[in-house]
Scaffold this active site. Structure first.
Site, mmCIF file in Angstrom:
data_model
loop_
_atom_site.group_PDB
_atom_site.id
_atom_site.type_symbol
_atom_site.label_atom_id
_atom_site.label_comp_id
_atom_site.label_asym_id
_atom_site.label_seq_id
_atom_site.Cartn_x
_atom_site.Cartn_y
_atom_site.Cartn_z
ATOM 1 N N GLY A 106 0.788 -1.225 0.000
ATOM 2 C CA GLY A 106 0.000 0.000 0.000
ATOM 3 C C GLY A 106 0.816 1.268 0.000
ATOM 4 N N LEU B 182 7.375 1.148 -2.756
ATOM 5 C CA LEU B 182 8.113 -0.096 -2.579
ATOM 6 C C LEU B 182 9.402 0.157 -1.807
ATOM 7 C CD1 LEU B 182 7.546 -1.571 -6.131
ATOM 8 C CD2 LEU B 182 6.593 -2.453 -3.989
ATOM 9 N N CYS C 235 12.185 -0.014 6.096
ATOM 10 C CA CYS C 235 13.645 0.149 6.058
ATOM 11 C C CYS C 235 14.061 1.177 5.022
ATOM 12 C CB CYS C 235 14.303 -1.204 5.769
ATOM 13 S SG CYS C 235 16.105 -1.107 5.671
ATOM 14 N N TYR D 246 18.851 1.481 19.831
ATOM 15 C CA TYR D 246 19.641 1.940 18.690
ATOM 16 C C TYR D 246 18.922 3.015 17.874
ATOM 17 C CZ TYR D 246 17.003 -1.019 15.396
ATOM 18 O OH TYR D 246 16.015 -1.579 14.630
ATOM 19 N N ILE D 247 17.600 2.931 17.732
ATOM 20 C CA ILE D 247 16.895 3.945 16.945
ATOM 21 C C ILE D 247 16.967 5.300 17.637
ATOM 22 C CG2 ILE D 247 14.673 4.645 15.992
ATOM 23 C CD1 ILE D 247 13.952 1.698 15.699
ATOM 24 N N ASP E 198 9.871 -9.145 10.377
ATOM 25 C CA ASP E 198 9.458 -8.672 11.698
ATOM 26 C C ASP E 198 8.211 -9.381 12.197
ATOM 27 O OD1 ASP E 198 11.541 -6.930 11.362
ATOM 28 O OD2 ASP E 198 10.341 -5.097 11.408
ATOM 29 N N ALA F 221 16.275 -5.930 8.779
ATOM 30 C CA ALA F 221 15.957 -6.022 7.358
ATOM 31 C C ALA F 221 16.677 -7.181 6.685
ATOM 32 C CB ALA F 221 16.312 -4.702 6.665
ATOM 33 N N HIS G 228 46.847 -3.259 4.207
ATOM 34 C CA HIS G 228 47.291 -2.156 5.056
ATOM 35 C C HIS G 228 47.270 -0.872 4.247
ATOM 36 C CE1 HIS G 228 49.572 0.054 8.075
ATOM 37 N NE2 HIS G 228 50.357 0.482 7.086
#
Length: 462
Positions: free
Chosen positions: A37, A40, A44, A188-189, A312, A320, A441
């Site tokens: 809805g 796309l 996330c 974290y958010i 989720d 994600a 390195h």
């Protein structure tokens, strides 16, 4: 209503789980319909991971330029005036990144011959749904259904969302930087966005019910982040709970019973996310539940034949990349492949200042050996001013054969090491394997090599 669509696969949700499932199903030649809805990309891409990282990037640049405008300058760079920030332009640039990626998802779905139906799906039984949009209604009956409806922000009953009280979605679309921002939740958010707005000039206060920030991580990993907050004037109220609005302020209460009011232009609530199980007809599908999540087995199969659930919707970790891996797997199972979801470890990253990465086991006992290497001894970290914030790489391995079972790190740009950490654990690498790998390195990756050497008792640079 248009004619009934009867695809082999119906995917509900266009986030990183759903769109990956649909693309892979299309690649495998399965007649596939994806319903979503929104634009796309899901939470996330549209409202979470990607736009927040864009904002974090801008905030870092602004902070560096602001430092260069101070009297002492920055690395020999001196600006005659502080940088000016047009936050509306920042948000517009952030949206351009989102639009580009969302358009890319659309192109990939077309390439895989996936039919996209825009609208909200409502199921009448396990395999049949009506999809309604502002302009049309479609009916779909599928042989297989993949549920990828994602999650939503948890709302506090005494602080309903609206106006002053916002979620991360609204925080990423503000017209201006709030002068005073209060963040509820030091996960974290909350910390990612709180730190970003602090860099952009907000007076930030963080309220957390537990006694420390990022409580899912050990103190050694989070101490550098807490030190950054303290140095940059971010006020922490730990062991405190929000009570509600009092005029233009958030009223809180400490564990000792002291009450105080925190003036705020915006209050960002980041106390967690909950699976999106309402509004699309879950009750008509006869699916077994595991608490608030849809119950699935190790193939992401639900209790109803040929109905699958991913991301989720099915439990922690709500990440994600977990959803994408599950979506790809389910599409292959439907195509006849033998698959199951059994990762050795799933990497978790906090894009705080500094960043944190954790993969696999994060606590050792007498059956493990640990090697920890400080980034202050890493040339690449020092050359980009990332060696003096307490950062390190820590490797945990079995004491017997040396198989690596966990890697954690904290430091600037350390998120880019998450892939190597996950690969070493997933492939069953040992300390001796890493000791024998020549790392380029100067790179941060050398710290991984040195942490393995340290666990073996033969570190070279400390």
């Amino acid at each position: 209503m248009s004619a009934m669509l009867t695809p082999k696969v119906l995917v509900v949700g266009g986030g990183p789980g759903g769109y990956v499932a649909a693309i892979r199903a299309g690649q495998l030649g399965l007649d596939t319909v994806l319903v979503d809805g929104d634009r796309l990309g899901g939470t996330c891409l549209i409202r979470g991971c990607i736009p927040s990282k864009a904002l974090i990037h801008v905030a870092g640049l602004y902070e560096e330029m602001a430092a260069a405008a101070e009297e002492k300058g920055r690395f020999g760079i001196h600006l005659g005036a502080r940088p000016a920030l047009d936050f509306a332009e920042t948000v517009a640039w952030k949206e351009s990144v989102v639009d580009r990626l969302s358009g890319g998802v659309s192109a990939l779905l077309r390439k895989a011959k996936v039919k996209v139906v825009t609208g909200w799906a409502t199921f009448s039984d396990a395999k049949t749904c009506i999809v309604e949009s502002a302009h049309s209604t479609a009916a779909i009956r599928a042989e297989h259904v993949i549920l990828a409806t994602g999650s939503t922000a948890v709302e506090l009953p005494f602080l309903p969302f609206g106006d002053k009280v916002i979620t991360s979605t609204e925080a990423l679309a503000l017209g201006e930087v709030p002068k005073r921002l209060v963040v509820i939740g030091a996960g974290y958010i909350g910390l990612e966005l709180g730190i970003a707005f602090a860099k952009l000039g907000s007076e930030v206060s963080i309220v957390e019910a537990q006694d420390r920030i990022l409580p899912l991580y050990d103190a050694k990993l989070t101490d550098p982040v807490r030190n950054w907050l303290n140095r940059h004037g971010v006020t922490l109220h730990l062991g405190a709970r929000a009570l509600g609005l009092s005029g233009d302020a958030l009223e809180i209460e400490t564990r000792a019973g002291e009450r105080m009011a925190l003036p705020a232009d915006k209050i960002l609530v980041t106390v967690g996310r909950t699976p999106r199980i309402g509004g699309w007809g879950l009750e008509a599908m006869a699916l077994a539940m595991d608490g608030g999540f849809v119950a699935v087995d190790d193939r992401c199969a639900t209790s109803t034949n040929n109905v699958w659930a991913i991301g989720d919707l099915v439990g922690e970790p709500m990440l994600a990349h977990k959803a994408s891996a599950q979506g790809e797997m389910v599409a292959e199972i439907i195509a006849g492949h033998r698959r199951r979801f059994d990762p050795v470890a799933i990497p978790a990253v906090c894009f705080t200042e500094p960043e944190i990465v954790s993969v696999g086991l994060d606590a050792a006992d007498d059956n493990h050996v640990v090697g920890q290497f400080p980034l202050q001894a890493n040339g690449r970290a020092l050359s980009m001013d990332g060696g003096n914030d307490g950062g390190f790489v820590r490797t945990i391995a079995e004491a017997g054969g040396g198989r690596i079972v966990g890697i954690q790190a904290v430091g600037r740009h350390i998120s880019e090491m998450a892939g190597e950490f996950a690969t070493l654990i997933e492939m069953g690498a040992t300390l001796q394997d890493v000791a024998g790998i020549i790392h380029a390195h100067p790179t941060l990756g050398e710290a991984t090599h040195e942490s393995a050497l340290k666990a073996l008792g033969r570190a070279l640079h400390i």
